[in-house]
Design a protein around this motif. Sequence first.
Motif, mmCIF file in Angstrom:
data_model
loop_
_atom_site.group_PDB
_atom_site.id
_atom_site.type_symbol
_atom_site.label_atom_id
_atom_site.label_comp_id
_atom_site.label_asym_id
_atom_site.label_seq_id
_atom_site.Cartn_x
_atom_site.Cartn_y
_atom_site.Cartn_z
ATOM 1 N N VAL A 170 0.845 -1.193 0.000
ATOM 2 C CA VAL A 170 0.000 0.000 0.000
ATOM 3 C C VAL A 170 0.881 1.244 0.000
ATOM 4 O O VAL A 170 1.800 1.374 0.822
ATOM 5 N N LYS B 185 -1.120 5.007 5.330
ATOM 6 C CA LYS B 185 -1.340 3.846 4.464
ATOM 7 C C LYS B 185 -2.752 3.383 4.761
ATOM 8 O O LYS B 185 -3.057 2.981 5.888
ATOM 9 N N ASN C 252 -10.765 -1.012 -0.882
ATOM 10 C CA ASN C 252 -9.787 -2.078 -1.085
ATOM 11 C C ASN C 252 -10.071 -3.357 -0.289
ATOM 12 O O ASN C 252 -9.265 -4.270 -0.281
#
Length: 121
Positions: free
Chosen positions: A13, A27, A34
């Motif tokens: 990521v 992150k 996702n």
Amino acid sequence: MTRKATIRRGAEVLWEEPPAHFGAYSKMLIRPENADTGLMDFRISSYQPKGFVAPHKHSIQEQIYYILEGEGLMEIEGERTVVQPYTVIHIPPGVSHGIYNTGMIDLKFIVVTTPPDDSIE
């Protein structure tokens, strides 16, 4: 409907600088974009020395911050408190908060937000 579990390595990521954050990167490890979640946002953040997000509030979200490394100031409703590793902070909806890296190294912490809406007031 079958739900799908997610396993993700942090290195997969990219770091992002969210809106209204300065010298402050995250992150986005688990988010609706996702992972198969509509209920949470799980991220690791790293604020460089002098990095911060100014005081703001979320109308419906609550957050938990867990400090991993470094030190800084957590501002809640205008009151600033030193935070260091192993400090946990719970922020209910509607509570003004900001965080500042006042230390000499990166301030690293986990943030869990539910629901995952990103609005800042």
